[in-house]
Design an enzyme around this catalytic site. Structure first.
Site, short mmCIF file in Angstrom:
data_model
loop_
_atom_site.label_atom_id
_atom_site.label_comp_id
_atom_site.label_asym_id
_atom_site.label_seq_id
_atom_site.Cartn_x
_atom_site.Cartn_y
_atom_site.Cartn_z
N GLU A 48 0.80 -0.90 -0.08
CA GLU A 48 -0.40 -0.20 -0.06
C GLU A 48 0.96 1.92 0.02
O GLU A 48 1.72 1.31 0.70
CB GLU A 48 -1.01 -0.06 0.75
CG GLU A 48 -1.87 -1.10 1.19
CD GLU A 48 -3.19 -1.42 2.05
OE1 GLU A 48 -4.00 0.00 2.15
OE2 GLU A 48 -2.56 -1.38 3.44
N CYS A 76 3.37 8.45 1.44
CA CYS A 76 3.84 7.78 2.44
C CYS A 76 4.44 6.19 1.68
O CYS A 76 3.47 5.49 1.09
CB CYS A 76 3.22 7.19 3.43
SG CYS A 76 3.06 5.90 4.82
N CYS A 82 6.12 -7.79 6.96
CA CYS A 82 7.36 -7.24 7.43
C CYS A 82 7.77 -8.46 8.56
O CYS A 82 7.32 -8.77 9.08
CB CYS A 82 7.25 -6.23 8.00
SG CYS A 82 8.84 -5.38 9.10
N CYS A 131 5.89 -6.19 15.32
CA CYS A 131 5.67 -5.40 16.84
C CYS A 131 4.31 -5.88 16.72
O CYS A 131 3.35 -5.90 15.81
CB CYS A 131 5.78 -4.05 15.80
SG CYS A 131 8.31 -3.67 16.03
N CYS A 146 1.50 -3.88 15.08
CA CYS A 146 1.67 -3.31 13.80
C CYS A 146 0.92 -4.02 13.40
O CYS A 146 1.25 -5.45 13.16
CB CYS A 146 3.00 -3.03 12.74
SG CYS A 146 3.26 -2.14 11.75
N CYS A 185 -1.45 5.59 10.01
CA CYS A 185 -0.19 4.78 10.42
C CYS A 185 -0.15 3.22 11.68
O CYS A 185 -1.44 3.03 12.29
CB CYS A 185 0.39 5.52 12.17
SG CYS A 185 0.86 6.93 10.93
#
Ligand code: SAH
Length: 309
Positions: free
Chosen positions: A47, A60, A67, A71, A74, A289
């Site tokens: 995205e 962004c 990933c 975390c 997230c 975020c």
């Protein structure tokens, strides 16, 4: 390239197909945030978000599909790692967003590597993209920001590059016990080592460092947390960006309520730390975020918030 013969243009577009195909596009209420979900040649999806402000337009970008940093709060971390993006796939996100910007009479002024993925875990391609944005698209170093969870060898390499982009570090906790939990990479590069790498980046480049701090209700928003953060940020003269945690499917805890976000900011202020509360852009289109995650598998659809034409 309308100055080229038609036949050559069609040969070129066949030989050089775009790397990103639109799988889904969402526009926020008011139209100031646009999010794209792209499908890449091998089917991976990432995205990109374009944010229009009165004085600037920021893209962004994602640096990886998925990933590996894990975390827990997230959405990308919850999904796991798929693959690195190529330099072309990163640059094209900016080019495509800039095309939209132009259609709206806006010029893309800033690029932040704050989409999906850990840019410094994909260092070579990320840095090649930074160079191309700078050299070929003409974006100044102070308009480019690389955000990292704290990949210390990557910060050290950036220090040597001679192109002083902004460095953002996703801190979220300023004691190792809590940070080990929130950001698992902290076990490998604990806060002391991270601070040393940040210090040499700031000293070498003269750039201001910023810390991202997602405020999580009852977890890292207490007054002891503010004190620890202030102690950590002060010697580095870092700026702090506070973001109330955005809800994601895989994490139970909530974001800090607005009144306590203000109190946290005021306490930092009293302790001599500059902090900005970030506006929650794009929550209505899951573009905020930590929320970027492929949930729309339908090819080519456009959604707008309910009640909008
Ligand atoms: N991996 C890099 C780049 C991603 S930036 C990094 O971590 O810096 C994405 C930013 O959003 C990071 O600061 C990340 O910690 C933050 N974030 C992740 N999940 C979030 C959530 N649910 N709410 C608010 N911020 C979040």
């Amino acid at each position: 390239m309308t100055n080229l013969p038609k036949a050559l243009r069609s040969r070129l577009s066949e030989a050089l197909p775009p790397a990103l195909a639109v799988a889904h596009e969402s526009v926020s209420e008011g139209g100031d945030t646009v999010k794209w979900l792209w499908t890449l040649a091998d089917g991976a999806q990432v995205e990109t978000v374009l944010m229009l402000y009165p004085d600037r337009a920021t893209v962004c970008v994602s640096s990886q599909a998925g990933c590996a940093m894990a975390c827990g709060f997230c959405a990308t971390g919850q999904a796991g790692f798929e693959r690195h993006l190529t330099t072309g796939e990163i640059v094209e996100q900016v080019v495509r967003a800039a095309q939209r910007g132009r259609a709206l009479d806006r010029r893309v002024s800033n690029v932040v590597f704050m989409g999906m993925g850990e840019p410094l875990a994909n260092y070579d391609r990320t840095w090649a993209a930074v160079r191309r944005l700078h050299d070929d698209l003409g974006l100044g170093a102070r308009h480019l920001t690389v955000s990292t969870v704290g990949v210390v060898p990557g910060i050290r390499r950036m220090t040597e590059e001679g192109l002083p982009v902004n460095l953002a570090v996703s801190l979220h906790a300023a004691n190792d016990r809590l940070r080990d939990e929130l950001v698992p990479l902290n076990r490998r590069y604990p806060l002391g080592v991270l601070a040393a790498a940040c210090r040499s980046y700031v000293e070498t480049t003269g750039r201001r460092l910023s810390f991202e701090w997602a405020l999580i209700d009852g977890v890292n928003d207490r007054s002891t947390d503010a004190r620890e953060l202030a102690e950590y940020a002060r010697p580095l003269r870092a700026h702090v960006n506070l973001i109330p945690l955005n809800p994601t499917p895989g994490y139970r805890t909530r974001g800090t309520p607005p009144r306590r976000v203000q109190a946290f900011r005021e306490q930092l202020d009293t302790l001599g730390i500059n902090a900005t509360v970030r506006r929650n852009r794009g929550t209505d289109i899951d573009a905020a975020c930590g929320q970027l995650r492929a949930e729309h598998q339908v090819p080519v659809a456009i959604t707008r918030p309910p009640g909008r034409p």
